[in-house]
Design a protein around this motif. Structure first.
Motif, PDB file in Angstrom:
ATOM      1  N   ASP A  35     -13.817  -8.132  15.488  1.00  0.00           N
ATOM      2  CA  ASP A  35     -12.548  -7.833  14.827  1.00  0.00           C
ATOM      3  C   ASP A  35     -12.187  -6.360  14.943  1.00  0.00           C
ATOM      4  O   ASP A  35     -11.023  -5.997  14.813  1.00  0.00           O
ATOM      5  CB  ASP A  35     -12.600  -8.244  13.357  1.00  0.00           C
ATOM      6  N   MET A  36     -13.161  -5.505  15.158  1.00  0.00           N
ATOM      7  CA  MET A  36     -12.914  -4.071  15.317  1.00  0.00           C
ATOM      8  C   MET A  36     -11.946  -3.845  16.463  1.00  0.00           C
ATOM      9  O   MET A  36     -11.015  -3.059  16.350  1.00  0.00           O
ATOM     10  CB  MET A  36     -14.232  -3.337  15.584  1.00  0.00           C
ATOM     11  N   GLY A  37     -12.139  -4.534  17.565  1.00  0.00           N
ATOM     12  CA  GLY A  37     -11.276  -4.354  18.732  1.00  0.00           C
ATOM     13  C   GLY A  37      -9.832  -4.700  18.444  1.00  0.00           C
ATOM     14  O   GLY A  37      -8.918  -3.970  18.822  1.00  0.00           O
ATOM     15  N   SER A  38      -9.626  -5.776  17.760  1.00  0.00           N
ATOM     16  CA  SER A  38      -8.271  -6.197  17.432  1.00  0.00           C
ATOM     17  C   SER A  38      -7.576  -5.170  16.537  1.00  0.00           C
ATOM     18  O   SER A  38      -6.429  -4.799  16.765  1.00  0.00           O
ATOM     19  CB  SER A  38      -8.313  -7.560  16.745  1.00  0.00           C
ATOM     20  N   SER A  70     -15.947   3.572  15.833  1.00  0.00           N
ATOM     21  CA  SER A  70     -15.121   3.003  16.900  1.00  0.00           C
ATOM     22  C   SER A  70     -15.586   3.384  18.308  1.00  0.00           C
ATOM     23  O   SER A  70     -14.974   2.975  19.285  1.00  0.00           O
ATOM     24  CB  SER A  70     -13.657   3.423  16.707  1.00  0.00           C
ATOM     25  N   SER A  71     -16.661   4.125  18.392  1.00  0.00           N
ATOM     26  CA  SER A  71     -17.166   4.581  19.688  1.00  0.00           C
ATOM     27  C   SER A  71     -17.495   3.426  20.629  1.00  0.00           C
ATOM     28  O   SER A  71     -17.194   3.468  21.821  1.00  0.00           O
ATOM     29  CB  SER A  71     -18.403   5.452  19.483  1.00  0.00           C
ATOM     30  N   LYS A  72     -18.106   2.384  20.093  1.00  0.00           N
ATOM     31  CA  LYS A  72     -18.483   1.245  20.947  1.00  0.00           C
ATOM     32  C   LYS A  72     -17.259   0.678  21.648  1.00  0.00           C
ATOM     33  O   LYS A  72     -17.274   0.434  22.850  1.00  0.00           O
ATOM     34  CB  LYS A  72     -19.169   0.148  20.141  1.00  0.00           C
ATOM     35  N   PHE A  73     -16.197   0.481  20.890  1.00  0.00           N
ATOM     36  CA  PHE A  73     -15.010  -0.139  21.461  1.00  0.00           C
ATOM     37  C   PHE A  73     -14.349   0.752  22.512  1.00  0.00           C
ATOM     38  O   PHE A  73     -14.001   0.296  23.589  1.00  0.00           O
ATOM     39  CB  PHE A  73     -14.013  -0.472  20.349  1.00  0.00           C
ATOM     40  N   TRP A  74     -14.185   2.020  22.226  1.00  0.00           N
ATOM     41  CA  TRP A  74     -13.445   2.906  23.129  1.00  0.00           C
ATOM     42  C   TRP A  74     -14.310   3.487  24.235  1.00  0.00           C
ATOM     43  O   TRP A  74     -13.889   3.527  25.386  1.00  0.00           O
ATOM     44  CB  TRP A  74     -12.782   4.027  22.326  1.00  0.00           C
ATOM     45  N   LYS A  75     -15.509   3.916  23.899  1.00  0.00           N
ATOM     46  CA  LYS A  75     -16.349   4.612  24.876  1.00  0.00           C
ATOM     47  C   LYS A  75     -17.326   3.683  25.589  1.00  0.00           C
ATOM     48  O   LYS A  75     -17.324   3.613  26.815  1.00  0.00           O
ATOM     49  CB  LYS A  75     -17.107   5.738  24.176  1.00  0.00           C
ATOM     50  N   GLU A  76     -18.122   2.979  24.824  1.00  0.00           N
ATOM     51  CA  GLU A  76     -19.168   2.167  25.428  1.00  0.00           C
ATOM     52  C   GLU A  76     -18.607   1.021  26.267  1.00  0.00           C
ATOM     53  O   GLU A  76     -19.181   0.670  27.292  1.00  0.00           O
ATOM     54  CB  GLU A  76     -20.119   1.639  24.359  1.00  0.00           C
ATOM     55  N   LEU A  77     -17.501   0.437  25.838  1.00  0.00           N
ATOM     56  CA  LEU A  77     -16.876  -0.622  26.641  1.00  0.00           C
ATOM     57  C   LEU A  77     -16.065  -0.036  27.803  1.00  0.00           C
ATOM     58  O   LEU A  77     -15.640  -0.760  28.686  1.00  0.00           O
ATOM     59  CB  LEU A  77     -15.955  -1.491  25.778  1.00  0.00           C
ATOM     60  N   GLY A  78     -15.839   1.270  27.761  1.00  0.00           N
ATOM     61  CA  GLY A  78     -15.073   1.917  28.822  1.00  0.00           C
ATOM     62  C   GLY A  78     -13.568   1.758  28.671  1.00  0.00           C
ATOM     63  O   GLY A  78     -12.807   2.048  29.589  1.00  0.00           O
TER      64      GLY A  78
END
Length: 128
Positions: A35-38, A70-78
């Motif tokens: 849900d973070m991504g949405s 939010s790092s995972k969504f923006w950075k880690e996923l690219g």
């Protein structure tokens, strides 16, 4: 219908395809109930619309990429790099003659990206 609106309508399908391609690239690394991504993409749409500037929006994405929540969504996923790539292509797109149209194209891309992200399990199929 104004010519600016018509020009944006003409590239809608391209923006949808770009959004779907981005989601397909990150899909395998996203949890089933992310849900973070949405919510991050909803906020991104609001920020891009109110910022009216690629530079200001990019600054916001960099901030999100550096935040622990939010790092995972923006950075880690690219995702930040994928969106920056699209922004570079929009900057060069001669069909979008002014800054306002370029930003509106980004807002539309983010909307399509949010839809594709939510429906990621059902993406695919024929591109015709």
């Amino acid at each position: 219908m104004s010519s600016a609106y018509r020009q944006l309508e003409e590239i809608n399908e391209e923006l949808v395809l770009k959004a779907e391609d981005i989601v397909k690239k990150i899909k395998g690394r996203v949890g089933k109930s992310d849900d973070m991504g949405s919510s991050q993409l909803s906020r991104a749409i609001e920020v891009a619309r109110s910022a009216k500037s690629f530079k200001v929006f990019d600054n916001w994405m960099a901030y999100q990429a550096s935040r622990p929540q939010s790092s995972k969504f923006w950075k880690e996923l690219g995702l930040i790099e994928h969106i920056r790539e699209v922004m570079r292509s929009l900057e060069k797109d001669e069909r979008l003659p002014d800054k306002a149209m370029k930003v509106e194209a980004l807002v539309r891309l983010l909307g399509f990206l949010r839809r594709a992200f939510i429906g990621r399990d059902y993406l695919g199929g024929d591109r015709s």
